[in-house]
Design an enzyme around this catalytic site. Structure first.
Site: not given
Lengths: 413, 239
Positions: B37, B48
């Site tokens: 990824e 995040d």
């Protein structure tokens, strides 16, 4: 009728997924901080994929001991005065000993805090309903409670302060000298009336300052709303007919959501309530549903909690003092905010005088003196009943009695 | 390219800490991972955690220029970006991804913030011979998950926690089992705060088909040997 065995989680039935909480970029992770301040089971409930969350048996028993299920009554007296053939029902959460719906989540939150070995629970309160409920729940379950109460309410709701102390809690006016944020607020403005946002910050800071403390919040977060759905779960069993209109007042959104979400959820799943309108009523002192922005914001003034996406007036908003202090909050629960944004829930704001007038009419026709917060729902029920056709049906949530708010009745017309 | 089941994928942010180290990292990780990824560096990595955020801010290049520095395809590679940055350029992202050899572009904010772009996103993927992929959380509405399944995505990615790298006291085993019931036989990938073989075992045992590791890799990226050893140790958690 029995106390429900399950709370209802509307998140899994919403039209859109709830945006996750996020951290600000410039500081430490607030999401990581949650682990230090909140009971772990509550964090799990915030993200649960279960539609129906089992209510632990110990909590069900305490619910029952404290008077659940609460009555679901028809307002015959009010109907007679209005005289246009609209049937009005109300759920009476003021029948609980702390006088409001707040005990529904105070009991499980204290229960889960103790499971994490907490010796003390810390919280904030506006009008004092939440602080009183936490004080009682802590007394019932055998831990200490510390409550930061917005200064304006602390000075005016003296009986609630007394009741909290009677249950054994420590109660401090916020802003206080106990925390950095409180001292800063007092320094900036010695006559600071306090705000819920600031009291939350103080409660969190105080939690972090000592061992064996857990912070427990009164509204907005998902698990608070989840616990409050015990109200609506009962209504589903008690209601004699489907309503055309469902009404509740909104501070952070817990009582409105707890009352209405099981019905809204059924509607979202195409399992009834197709014709029902849902109306959230707020105070003009803190009109986030009608005038707020739908954006990421901090639930607390000091920005110690992660940001959540909600309808908000801004976390530094200081509302003017009102008698409905429980509604003086800058944001609304993310799930409720989304439902308002999506048009599933309507919203309306009322001013203090018109609400207190409705409260008096209700007291004289139904015999119950409502809390100023709950009277916002009554005002909307009266207004709507006057314009709805004969035979229409209204449900509203009478989220608390006003026996500890009689000063509000003395201080308004 | 299908994702191998059970499998382990590695997350890296493109051109972090610089272009050369990134290229070395993906070469090395391709040897020890079932898929990659690759994060498209952004100034707004809002879902995040702090560690991955730093990689976005510190990457040598930003945006599509950063992912464009490599040719992918040795193992299935999925680009990960925030749709907010490409809300009017979905076709362009799909084109770049396709030309670079990626299998899909995953947008974690697509369903949360831009649900109205869902159809457009799926079309952009298909127009460039890519498969759609979707990011969900544990309480994503069940009916929406049912809709996603009907698009026959390459996989559905379940974020186990609220942000990458930040572990919360959640019953993730139960959460995976519940989501597994909703996604039917679509490949289910789980990620966020996976950093031990025991966690890999638990997540796969609960019903995920594969896991992604990101935050735990960041401090090993400059050392290909340490990176490979770590990934191999995690593979010990696979059945």
């Amino acid at each position: 009728m029995n106390v429900p065995h399950y709370w209802y989680n509307i998140n899994v039935d919403l039209l859109r997924p709830l945006p996750p909480p996020i951290d600000p970029y410039e500081a430490d992770s607030r999401i990581a901080l949650l682990m230090r301040i909140l009971p772990s089971e509550l964090l799990d409930q915030e993200f649960t994929p279960l539609r129906y969350v089992p209510i632990p048996e110990e909590i069900r028993e305490l619910y029952e001991r404290m008077g659940r299920p609460t009555p679901f009554k028809r307002a015959y007296g009010l109907e007679r005065v209005l005289g246009n053939g609209v049937r009005i029902y109300y759920k009476f959460e003021g029948a609980l000993p702390a006088g409001s719906h707040k005990l529904n989540t105070a009991i499980p939150q204290v229960y889960y805090a103790i499971k994490d070995n907490a010796k003390e629970v810390v919280t904030e309160t506006g009008a004092g309903q939440w602080g009183l409920a936490v004080s009682l729940a802590a007394a019932l379950l055998g831990v200490k409670a510390t409550v930061f109460m917005t200064r304006n309410s602390y000075l005016n709701k003296t009986q609630r302060v007394l009741f909290m102390r009677t249950y054994g809690a420590d109660v401090y006016p916020s802003p206080s000298e106990l925390t950095k944020y409180g001292r800063e607020a007092i320094k900036a403005r010695p006559d600071h009336p306090g705000s819920l946002g600031l009291a939350i910050t103080e409660a969190i800071d105080f939690t972090l300052m000592g061992e064996g403390r857990k912070y427990i919040p009164g509204s907005v977060l998902g698990f608070v709303v989840l616990h409050q759905t015990v109200i609506g779960q009962e209504v589903l069993q008690q209601m004699p007919e489907e309503p055309d209109l469902v009404i509740g007042c909104v501070g952070g959104g817990s009582n409105f959501s707890g009352f209405s979400f099981p019905m809204i959820g059924a509607r979202l799943r195409n399992e009834g309530f197709e014709k029902t309108r849902f109306l959230a009523v707020e105070s003009k002192a803190a009109p986030k549903l009608t005038s707020g922005r739908y954006t990421y914001d901090f639930p607390d003034t000091g920005g110690l909690l992660p940001m959540v996406k909600m309808l908000t007036l801004g976390h530094d908003y200081v509302p003017p003092p009102t008698h409905a202090a429980g509604l003086r909050y800058h944001g609304a629960a993310p799930s409720l905010s989304m439902l308002v944004k999506e048009g599933v829930v309507e919203a309306r704001a009322y001013g203090q005088e018109e609400v207190m007038e409705a409260a008096r009419l209700f007291a004289r026709t139904e015999g119950i003196i409502p809390a100023p917060e709950s009277a916002h729902a009554i005002k909307a029920a009266i207004d709507e009943a006057r314009r709805m056709p004969k035979g229409s049906v209204i449900f509203f949530n009478l989220s608390g009695h006003g026996l500890l708010d009689v000063d509000a009745y003395g201080n308004t017309r | 390219m299908e994702i191998r089941k059970p499998g382990i994928g590695a997350y890296v942010t493109a051109t972090y800490p610089n272009k050369n180290d990134f290229l070395n990292a993906i070469r090395c990780l391709s040897e020890v991972s079932d898929f990659l990824e690759v994060g498209i560096p952004t100034n707004n990595p809002k879902y995040d955690g702090p560690v991955i955020r730093k990689t976005h801010f510190a990457s040598e290049l930003k945006g599509l220029d950063a992912v464009n520095v490599a040719k992918y395809g040795k193992v299935p590679t999925i680009l990960m970006g925030y749709v907010e940055d490409y809300v009017n350029n979905l076709e362009l992202v799909a084109k770049v991804a396709s030309e670079a050899g990626a299998s899909s572009v995953l947008f974690p904010d697509l369903l949360f913030e831009h649900l109205d772009k869902l159809e457009e996103y799926v079309m952009a993927m298909r127009n460039h011979s890519l498969r759609p992929t979707f990011f969900i959380s544990s309480n994503t509405p069940h009916r929406l998950v049912n809709v996603l399944v009907r698009y026959e995505p390459l996989f559905i990615y379940l974020g186990l926690y609220a942000a990458t790298g930040i572990k919360l006291p959640l019953y993730i085993e139960r959460n995976i089992k519940e989501v597994r019931k909703l996604v039917d036989n679509i490949t289910l990938i789980a990620g966020f705060a996976i950093n031990t073989p025991e966690m890999v075992k638990l997540v796969i045992g609960a019903g995920a088909d594969a896991v992604v590791v990101g935050t735990a890799l960041v401090d090993k990226l400059a050392n290909p040997m340490a990176c490979a050893e770590f990934m191999l140790s995690l593979r010990g958690g696979l059945p």
